[in-house]
Design a protein around this motif. Structure first.
Motif, short mmCIF file in Angstrom:
data_model
loop_
_atom_site.label_atom_id
_atom_site.label_comp_id
_atom_site.label_asym_id
_atom_site.label_seq_id
_atom_site.Cartn_x
_atom_site.Cartn_y
_atom_site.Cartn_z
N ILE A 155 0.83 -1.21 0.00
CA ILE A 155 0.00 0.00 0.00
C ILE A 155 0.86 1.25 0.00
CG2 ILE A 155 -1.82 1.27 1.19
CD1 ILE A 155 -2.66 -1.40 -0.07
N GLY A 156 1.92 1.27 0.79
CA GLY A 156 2.79 2.42 0.83
C GLY A 156 3.44 2.71 -0.51
N LEU A 157 3.83 1.66 -1.21
CA LEU A 157 4.47 1.85 -2.51
C LEU A 157 3.45 2.28 -3.57
CD1 LEU A 157 6.88 -1.20 -2.39
CD2 LEU A 157 7.53 1.21 -2.28
N GLU A 158 2.26 1.68 -3.55
CA GLU A 158 1.23 2.14 -4.48
C GLU A 158 0.89 3.60 -4.24
OE1 GLU A 158 -1.21 -2.05 -5.31
OE2 GLU A 158 -2.05 -0.54 -3.96
N LEU A 159 0.82 3.96 -2.99
CA LEU A 159 0.50 5.34 -2.65
C LEU A 159 1.62 6.29 -3.10
CD1 LEU A 159 -1.46 7.27 -1.33
CD2 LEU A 159 -0.43 6.73 0.89
N ALA A 160 2.87 5.87 -2.91
CA ALA A 160 4.00 6.69 -3.37
C ALA A 160 3.90 6.95 -4.87
CB ALA A 160 5.31 5.99 -3.04
N SER A 161 3.59 5.89 -5.62
CA SER A 161 3.45 6.03 -7.07
C SER A 161 2.32 7.00 -7.41
CB SER A 161 3.18 4.65 -7.68
OG SER A 161 2.91 4.73 -9.05
N SER A 162 1.19 6.87 -6.73
CA SER A 162 0.04 7.74 -7.01
C SER A 162 0.35 9.20 -6.68
CB SER A 162 -1.18 7.28 -6.21
OG SER A 162 -1.60 5.99 -6.61
N LEU A 163 1.01 9.43 -5.55
CA LEU A 163 1.29 10.82 -5.15
C LEU A 163 2.28 11.49 -6.10
CD1 LEU A 163 1.40 10.64 -1.23
CD2 LEU A 163 -0.52 10.96 -2.79
N ILE A 164 3.28 10.73 -6.56
CA ILE A 164 4.19 11.29 -7.56
C ILE A 164 3.41 11.66 -8.82
CG2 ILE A 164 6.08 10.72 -9.14
CD1 ILE A 164 7.16 11.29 -6.41
N ASP A 165 2.50 10.78 -9.23
CA ASP A 165 1.65 11.04 -10.40
C ASP A 165 0.85 12.33 -10.23
OD1 ASP A 165 1.73 9.65 -12.71
OD2 ASP A 165 0.18 8.19 -12.19
N LEU A 166 0.45 12.62 -9.00
CA LEU A 166 -0.36 13.80 -8.72
C LEU A 166 0.47 15.06 -8.51
CD1 LEU A 166 -2.99 12.17 -6.32
CD2 LEU A 166 -3.43 13.09 -8.61
N GLY A 167 1.80 14.93 -8.61
CA GLY A 167 2.65 16.11 -8.54
C GLY A 167 3.18 16.45 -7.17
N LEU A 168 3.07 15.50 -6.21
CA LEU A 168 3.64 15.72 -4.89
C LEU A 168 5.06 15.15 -4.86
CD1 LEU A 168 0.39 15.40 -4.48
CD2 LEU A 168 1.00 15.23 -2.06
N SER A 169 5.85 15.60 -3.91
CA SER A 169 7.14 14.97 -3.65
C SER A 169 6.95 13.96 -2.52
CB SER A 169 8.19 16.01 -3.25
OG SER A 169 7.87 16.59 -1.98
N VAL A 170 7.76 12.90 -2.53
CA VAL A 170 7.54 11.80 -1.59
C VAL A 170 8.85 11.37 -0.95
CG1 VAL A 170 6.79 9.40 -1.35
CG2 VAL A 170 5.52 10.95 -2.85
N ASP A 171 8.85 11.33 0.38
CA ASP A 171 9.88 10.65 1.17
C ASP A 171 9.23 9.45 1.81
OD1 ASP A 171 12.60 12.25 1.52
OD2 ASP A 171 10.97 13.73 1.39
N LEU A 172 9.85 8.28 1.68
CA LEU A 172 9.27 7.05 2.20
C LEU A 172 10.22 6.41 3.20
CD1 LEU A 172 7.36 4.43 0.03
CD2 LEU A 172 8.45 3.88 2.17
N VAL A 173 9.70 6.16 4.40
CA VAL A 173 10.50 5.65 5.52
C VAL A 173 10.07 4.23 5.86
CG1 VAL A 173 11.16 6.03 7.94
CG2 VAL A 173 10.66 8.00 6.44
N ASP A 174 11.04 3.34 6.08
CA ASP A 174 10.71 1.99 6.55
C ASP A 174 11.88 1.47 7.36
OD1 ASP A 174 8.50 -0.37 5.41
OD2 ASP A 174 10.20 -0.99 6.63
N GLN A 175 11.57 0.80 8.47
CA GLN A 175 12.64 0.29 9.32
C GLN A 175 13.30 -0.96 8.75
OE1 GLN A 175 10.90 -0.48 13.12
NE2 GLN A 175 9.65 -2.22 12.41
#
Length: 417
Positions: A158-178
């Protein structure tokens, strides 16, 4: 016609599994009463689009499983915005939030799971989101402004799908995972690396092997301090770090639980045979003794049909191989079988992101992944179901027709080179 076809069925949970179970019962000839109870105000809907099309094209995306009128047309009583507070198993009765009760002959628990909460982030208020429901997606969508900075915590599907969608919408994305790599529970390292490279080429910035040390809303946005000293600033934050099974009703019914999930057999029956469970809430202990709980659209559909056939005392449908898909960064990936296989064989071009990966256990095909080659998933699932022992050289050979291989794997078993 047996009494089971006239039985009173109550289904708690109006998500994918619950709705599909109600429809399956009718399709198989059940004529007794069916009551489908959901605690959301919306008619049953599909959740996979929530991280993709529901954000990208909210006005054009259809997510309802069926129109509300369909349930009335097949004589399923749909009770929305209603919760069940208790299961009185000895009396075969459920108690509703309005104080009324319903009697049942069979009860299906399809109560699903909820987002695992992180109080440290929740405390930051309206800029922080999880994504499990239509309401969640609508609240998030209202903050998705081109040029905004998004912080995502959790690099699962879900996090990766969301990252892809937000980039598509013109947002910048930082993704954190332990975890040290993305999709670590669902994919081998090879596929994790391909996905990571694709996301980075789209502009996603990863922060892996670290966790959140401190978090605050400074009035202008979210500020996260990571354990490696990195400081991230964002206009909004979405986190997805697993799910917690909705087990309260199972506990009130006194049925067996394992790791918080409802234990079911191959027929989706719980420790009380008149109570069944399907979807995210259910866990099966396989022949190997390993507990299996699948949070997928396909498993919800499969177990819904199993539960319906069990209630009607029909022969169970043939076992299916677990499968799910994801769309990210313009790529379609499909996964089937065991993603923890110790050995993997590649067929196709990893560089061009058009390949398959075969998971092997002692030479037996136990898993398969297609990257932009979805047409090959059907024969792959057949080979997994047959527990085919195929040489790695054959599996990796592009000249081998996979449909022919799936029909007669024994003809290829001895071939090498």
């Amino acid at each position: 016609m047996s009494d089971s076809f006239n039985s009173r069925v109550v289904i708690v949970g109006a998500g994918q599994a619950g709705a599909m179970a109600a429809m399956a019962l009718r399709e198989l000839g059940h004529v007794g009463s069916i009551t489908l109870i959901g605690d959301e105000a919306e008619a049953p809907y599909e959740r996979p689009p929530l991280s993709k099309d529901a954000l990208l094209h909210p006005d054009d995306t259809r997510i309802l499983i069926r129109e509300p009128s369909h349930y009335a047309s097949i004589h399923v009583q749909l009770r929305l915005d209603t919760s069940v507070t208790n299961v009185v198993a000895d009396e075969r009765k459920v108690v509703l939030s309005d104080g009324s009760s319903l009697d049942y002959d069979f009860l299906i628990l399809a109560t699903g799971a909820r987002a695992r909460r992180l109080p440290q982030l929740d405390a930051l208020g309206a800029r922080v989101h999880t994504l499990r429901s239509i309401a969640d997606a609508q609240r998030l969508q209202s903050q998705l402004v081109r040029g905004a900075k998004a912080i995502l915590v959790g690099a699962g599907v879900i996090g990766l799908e969301l990252a892809s969608s937000l980039i598509d919408l013109g947002l910048s994305v930082d993704l954190v995972d332990q975890a040290p790599r993305i999709m670590s529970r669902n994919a081998p390292e090879l596929v994790s690396d391909v996905l990571k490279q694709a996301h980075e080429s789209w502009g996603v910035r990863f922060h892996l092997g670290v966790s959140v040390d401190a978090a605050q809303d400074n009035g202008n946005g979210i500020v996260l301090n990571l354990t490696d000293g990195t400081v991230l600033e964002g206009d909004l934050l979405v986190y997805g770090v697993g799910a917690v099974v909705n087990d309260a009703l199972a506990r009130s019914a006194g049925i067996e639980l394992l790791n918080g999930a409802v234990v079911v057999n191959a027929l989706c029956q719980t420790s009380r045979p008149e109570i069944l469970a399907a979807g995210d809430v259910a866990i099966t202990v396989g022949t190997s003794g390993t507990p299996i709980r699948l949070e997928t659209w396909e498993n919800a559909n499969t177990q819904a049909m199993i539960a319906a056939r069990t209630i009607l005392n029909l022969e169970p449908a043939p076992a299916t191989v677990p499968w799910f898909w994801t769309d990210q960064c313009g790529m379609n990936l499909q996964f089937s079988g065991d993603m923890q296989a110790p050995d993997w064989v590649v067929r196709g071009s990893v560089k061009e992101a058009s390949f398959m990966a075969w998971g092997l256990l002692k030479g037996v095909v136990v898993g398969a992944i297609t990257v932009n080659q979805g047409r090959e998933m059907r024969p792959a699932k057949e080979l997994i179901a047959k527990k085919a022992a195929i040489p790695a050289s054959v599996l990796g050979d592009l000249k081998v027709n996979l449909r022919h291989l799936a029909k007669a794997p024994e003809q290829f078993a001895g071939k090498v080179g």
